[in-house]
Enzyme design. Structure first.
Site, PDB file in Angstrom:
ATOM      1  N   ASP A  14       0.433  -9.102   2.055  1.00 28.41           N
ATOM      2  CA  ASP A  14       0.948  -7.984   2.881  1.00 28.41           C
ATOM      3  C   ASP A  14       1.386  -8.361   4.300  1.00 28.41           C
ATOM      4  O   ASP A  14       1.075  -7.620   5.243  1.00 28.41           O
ATOM      5  CB  ASP A  14      -0.105  -6.868   2.960  1.00 28.41           C
ATOM      6  CG  ASP A  14      -0.436  -6.257   1.606  1.00 28.41           C
ATOM      7  OD1 ASP A  14       0.096  -6.723   0.585  1.00 28.41           O
ATOM      8  OD2 ASP A  14      -1.249  -5.313   1.571  1.00 28.41           O
ATOM      9  N   ASP A  52       2.519  -4.305  -0.094  1.00 30.19           N
ATOM     10  CA  ASP A  52       2.102  -2.906  -0.130  1.00 30.19           C
ATOM     11  C   ASP A  52       3.385  -2.075  -0.251  1.00 30.19           C
ATOM     12  O   ASP A  52       4.316  -2.248   0.549  1.00 30.19           O
ATOM     13  CB  ASP A  52       1.362  -2.599   1.185  1.00 30.19           C
ATOM     14  CG  ASP A  52       0.277  -1.550   1.054  1.00 30.19           C
ATOM     15  OD1 ASP A  52      -0.439  -1.544   0.034  1.00 30.19           O
ATOM     16  OD2 ASP A  52       0.135  -0.741   1.992  1.00 30.19           O
ATOM     17  N   HIS A  54       4.493   1.787  -1.153  1.00 29.58           N
ATOM     18  CA  HIS A  54       4.077   3.155  -1.488  1.00 29.58           C
ATOM     19  C   HIS A  54       5.268   4.110  -1.615  1.00 29.58           C
ATOM     20  O   HIS A  54       6.167   4.082  -0.759  1.00 29.58           O
ATOM     21  CB  HIS A  54       3.167   3.704  -0.385  1.00 29.58           C
ATOM     22  CG  HIS A  54       1.908   2.937  -0.146  1.00 29.58           C
ATOM     23  ND1 HIS A  54       1.002   2.660  -1.142  1.00 29.58           N
ATOM     24  CD2 HIS A  54       1.380   2.411   1.004  1.00 29.58           C
ATOM     25  CE1 HIS A  54      -0.028   2.001  -0.614  1.00 29.58           C
ATOM     26  NE2 HIS A  54       0.180   1.819   0.681  1.00 29.58           N
ATOM     27  N   HIS A  87       2.936   4.384   5.882  1.00 31.45           N
ATOM     28  CA  HIS A  87       3.258   2.962   6.066  1.00 31.45           C
ATOM     29  C   HIS A  87       3.813   2.372   4.776  1.00 31.45           C
ATOM     30  O   HIS A  87       3.538   2.878   3.680  1.00 31.45           O
ATOM     31  CB  HIS A  87       2.006   2.172   6.504  1.00 31.45           C
ATOM     32  CG  HIS A  87       0.952   2.138   5.443  1.00 31.45           C
ATOM     33  ND1 HIS A  87       0.068   3.175   5.231  1.00 31.45           N
ATOM     34  CD2 HIS A  87       0.661   1.208   4.492  1.00 31.45           C
ATOM     35  CE1 HIS A  87      -0.718   2.890   4.211  1.00 31.45           C
ATOM     36  NE2 HIS A  87      -0.382   1.690   3.739  1.00 31.45           N
ATOM     37  N   LYS A 112       2.039  -3.440  -4.871  1.00 31.63           N
ATOM     38  CA  LYS A 112       0.809  -2.672  -5.138  1.00 31.63           C
ATOM     39  C   LYS A 112       0.832  -1.374  -4.363  1.00 31.63           C
ATOM     40  O   LYS A 112       1.523  -1.262  -3.346  1.00 31.63           O
ATOM     41  CB  LYS A 112      -0.426  -3.492  -4.781  1.00 31.63           C
ATOM     42  CG  LYS A 112      -0.480  -3.879  -3.322  1.00 31.63           C
ATOM     43  CD  LYS A 112      -1.606  -4.862  -3.077  1.00 31.63           C
ATOM     44  CE  LYS A 112      -1.728  -5.179  -1.607  1.00 31.63           C
ATOM     45  NZ  LYS A 112      -2.020  -4.001  -0.774  1.00 31.63           N
ATOM     46  N   CYS A 157      -7.030  -5.337   2.588  1.00 33.21           N
ATOM     47  CA  CYS A 157      -6.365  -5.922   1.423  1.00 33.21           C
ATOM     48  C   CYS A 157      -6.745  -7.377   1.184  1.00 33.21           C
ATOM     49  O   CYS A 157      -6.853  -7.812   0.036  1.00 33.21           O
ATOM     50  CB  CYS A 157      -4.859  -5.723   1.536  1.00 33.21           C
ATOM     51  SG  CYS A 157      -4.451  -3.961   1.379  1.00 33.21           S
TER      52      CYS A 157
HETATM   53  C1  VGL Z   1      -3.655  -2.190   3.871  1.00 32.98           C
HETATM   54  C2  VGL Z   1      -4.512  -0.171   4.556  1.00 32.98           C
HETATM   55  C3  VGL Z   1      -3.607   0.506   3.770  1.00 32.98           C
HETATM   56  C4  VGL Z   1      -3.698  -3.692   3.960  1.00 32.98           C
HETATM   57  C5  VGL Z   1      -2.757  -1.529   3.066  1.00 32.98           C
HETATM   58  O1  VGL Z   1      -2.696  -4.350   3.617  1.00 32.98           O
HETATM   59  O2  VGL Z   1      -4.756  -4.221   4.377  1.00 32.98           O
HETATM   60  N1  VGL Z   1      -4.539  -1.504   4.603  1.00 32.98           N
HETATM   61  N2  VGL Z   1      -2.725  -0.189   3.026  1.00 32.98           N
HETATM   62 ZN    ZN Z   2      -1.164   0.823   2.040  1.00 36.65          ZN
END
Ligand code: VGL
Ligand code: ZN
Length: 210
Positions: A14, A52, A54, A87, A112, A157
């Site tokens: 990420d 990440d 979404h 995000h 993911k 993550c």
């Molecule tokens: C993450 C919070 C929400 C991360 C991803 O990559 O650590 N943290 N989504």
């Molecule tokens: Zn996230």
């Protein structure tokens, strides 16, 4: 320390604009990991990344729950869920990898958090452990035995990716100067490091690989 990198994979978690300074869910000093990760990439033949990703109606976004604020916890599909700022919306610039991150030698990217009903911190499974991203089977199919985990965020993550890698039987290393934490609580990153170590991860610094 000489570390044998035979049958090893580097996992970059990420390293996306929204987790970097100026991003929607910025990790303090998150950008500091980029030169470190670029340097260690040169040591690995096998590199994968997670992203990440979404949909805008994702259940982890505070904005999708009337009257709820960022940082509050709700129950989402029977699981505890911290509410985050919006995000890494699929296709947005915030979801893109930082442009300074070398991605020339990546084998594959695993997305993911695509299911709006469940969050997915780990690069291997969703938080309910119902669906896999494919990363585990992919690494096993390539005869990978050791994984070296880097990226963001150390206390979410990265931590869950490390714990699942251990669970799946990989010898698992965390490169501590190649990760930074969100630190909702001041000691969260150190606590996460200790938890990973206790479960069997080996904590290293990038210099140990160079
Ligand atoms: C993450 C919070 C929400 C991360 C991803 O990559 O650590 N943290 N989504
Ligand atoms: Zn996230």
């Amino acid at each position: 320390m000489a570390i044998d990198l035979e049958n090893s994979a580097l996992i970059i978690v990420d390293v996306q604009n929204d987790f970097l300074p100026g991003g929607a869910l910025a990790v303090n000093d998150g950008d500091k990991v980029i030169p470190v990760i670029n340097r260690i990439q040169e040591k690995f033949e096998f590199i994968v990344a997670t992203q990440d990703w979404h949909p805008s109606n994702h259940g982890s976004f505070a904005a999708n729950h009337k009257g709820k604020k960022v940082g509050e916890t709700i129950i989402l599909n029977n699981l505890q869920q911290i509410l985050w700022p919006t995000h890494c919306v699929e296709g947005s610039s915030g979801a893109a990898f930082h442009q300074g991150l070398n991605h020339n030698n990546w084998r594959k990217v695993f997305k993911k958090g695509t299911n709006p009903k469940v969050d997915s911190y780990s690069g291997f499974f969703d938080n309910g452990r119902k669906e896999q991203t494919g990363l585990g089977d992919y690494l096993k199919s390539k005869k990978i035995e050791k994984v070296f985990v880097t990226g963001l965020a150390a206390d979410f993550c990265v931590k869950f990716t490390v714990l699942d890698a251990l669970d799946l039987g990989f010898q698992t290393f965390l490169i501590t100067d190649a990760t930074k934490g969100v630190n909702l609580a001041p000691n969260a990153t150190l606590d996460a490091f200790n938890e990973m170590k206790k479960k069997g991860a080996v904590l290293l610094q990038s210099d140990d690989l160079l």
